[in-house]
Each structure stands twice: as C-alpha cells, then as structure tokens.
Motif scaffolding. Structure first.
Motif, PDB file in Angstrom:
ATOM      1  N   CYS A  55       0.839  -1.198   0.000  1.00 42.83           N
ATOM      2  CA  CYS A  55       0.000   0.000   0.000  1.00 42.83           C
ATOM      3  C   CYS A  55       0.874   1.248   0.000  1.00 42.83           C
ATOM      4  CB  CYS A  55      -0.906  -0.006   1.221  1.00 42.83           C
ATOM      5  SG  CYS A  55      -2.053   1.393   1.295  1.00 42.83           S
ATOM      6  N   THR A  73      -3.255   0.273  -3.731  1.00 38.24           N
ATOM      7  CA  THR A  73      -2.967  -1.099  -3.318  1.00 38.24           C
ATOM      8  C   THR A  73      -2.762  -1.959  -4.562  1.00 38.24           C
ATOM      9  OG1 THR A  73      -5.356  -1.447  -3.102  1.00 38.24           O
ATOM     10  CG2 THR A  73      -4.160  -0.906  -1.080  1.00 38.24           C
ATOM     11  N   VAL A  98       2.973   0.185   4.291  1.00 33.99           N
ATOM     12  CA  VAL A  98       3.446  -1.131   4.727  1.00 33.99           C
ATOM     13  C   VAL A  98       4.588  -1.520   3.801  1.00 33.99           C
ATOM     14  CG1 VAL A  98       1.184  -1.894   5.594  1.00 33.99           C
ATOM     15  CG2 VAL A  98       1.804  -2.361   3.234  1.00 33.99           C
ATOM     16  N   LEU A 164      -4.402  -2.656   6.626  1.00 32.53           N
ATOM     17  CA  LEU A 164      -3.080  -2.172   6.215  1.00 32.53           C
ATOM     18  C   LEU A 164      -2.671  -0.838   6.827  1.00 32.53           C
ATOM     19  CD1 LEU A 164      -3.313  -2.951   2.368  1.00 32.53           C
ATOM     20  CD2 LEU A 164      -2.113  -4.284   4.114  1.00 32.53           C
TER      21      LEU A 164
END
Length: 192
Positions: A55, A73, A98, A164
């Motif tokens: 992400c 994403t 992330v 996320l």
C-alpha cells in the motif's frame, strides 16, 4: 511477481509473446520498506509505480497536518501525473504504508516500448483513462457524500485497507479527525 503486471495488461488488451517479453525485460521490481517516502512535496517526479503488493499513500502536508488523498494497493498505478508530465514540483508526498513491492517505471523505458510497439501507447492511454476516472470518482465523493458515507463506501469497496493502514490515516482520507471517525464507527455499529 512480474506476471501480475502482464496479466493486468492482458486484461486491457491482448499481448503477443514478443510484446510480453519486451515488457518483462524492462520490469524493475523494488521492495519498499514501510515508511519509505517515494516522492516528497517539492520534488519533481521521475517515476511511476505499479503496486504488486502492499500500500502506497498519497498525502498533502497542510499546516503541519497530513491530509490523505489516496491509497494505492495491489494492481493500482501510483503516478504523480502533473509532476511527471510537466516536470514541475509535486504538491504531495507518496509513502509506503506497509512493506510493499512495486514495479518502477520511468519515461525512458516507456518511450522505448512505444517506439518498439506503438500498441503500448493505446494501452497506456486506457490505463490513464482508468486512473483519471478513479480520481474523478474520489473527488466527487468529497462534494456529494458525508464523511460517514465515504467511510461506508471505503469499507465496502476496499475492506483490506483497514488491515493495512492506521485509523488516523483512514480518518484523514474520509475528511475527519480521528475522534470523529470513532463516533462514526460507533454510530455504524449501533445501527447494525
């Protein structure tokens, strides 16, 4: 992993083996650690990204507060369109929410593929039309929906996002403070 990009292109327009091989030869996959800034406000963008896994968040810094404008994403393009095309400083940041895997593209690789395979210009145009349509839809929600409606839409359309990214970034994205998001979530739970 590069097969994800080839599959994505194949869904837009069928590729010959030669075209697929040419794309595969130009692919550069990068592992981006959580917290990595891919583009700083004021920098001129030189690259576009295709998220294979993870992400990437786009945000603006306004009066010292981060205002999230988008999350990208799996199988989404991350492009600072104005900065990249016009070679002007970006007005936003791009950072990895992330650990992520992205394909990194640049203008030289793109132009080389266009020269070798003119069909890629059509594919590129179709991709940019999709990206533009997504951006228009997001903008429209800020004009036509309440924060609660935007939150519900996000939950329905992108439930994986909630695993996320932190809630304060979700709050920023729907246009409220974290405390207000807590109240929205409470109201939603009470309705169900």
């Amino acid at each position: 992993m590069h097969q994800k990009l080839l599959n994505y292109f194949q869904r837009i327009m069928p590729l010959t083996q030669e075209e697929a091989d040419a794309i595969a030869a130009t692919i550069h996959i990068e592992h981006v650690k959580k917290g990595t800034i891919l583009l700083h406000e004021g920098d001129i963008s030189a690259e576009a990204y295709f998220v294979l896994e993870g992400c990437i968040r786009q945000y603006y810094l306004i009066d010292g507060s981060e205002k999230t404008s988008n999350f990208f994403t799996d199988e989404q393009w991350v492009v600072s369109i104005k900065s990249l095309n016009e070679q002007v400083p970006a007005a936003h940041f791009l950072d990895a929410c992330v650990d992520s895997y992205v394909i990194v593209g640049n203008r030289d690789k793109e132009e080389g593929l266009y020269r070798q395979f003119p069909k890629f210009e059509t594919i590129s145009r179709k991709i940019m039309e999709r990206v533009f349509a997504e951006q228009q839809e997001i903008l429209a929600t800020y004009l036509t929906e309440t924060p609660e409606q935007r939150y519900l839409r996000l939950m329905a359309a992108r439930p994986n996002l909630f695993q996320l990214v932190p809630q304060y970034q979700i709050a920023s994205y729907v246009g409220v403070k974290p405390e207000s998001l807590s109240r929205i979530r409470k109201r939603i739970l009470q309705k169900h």
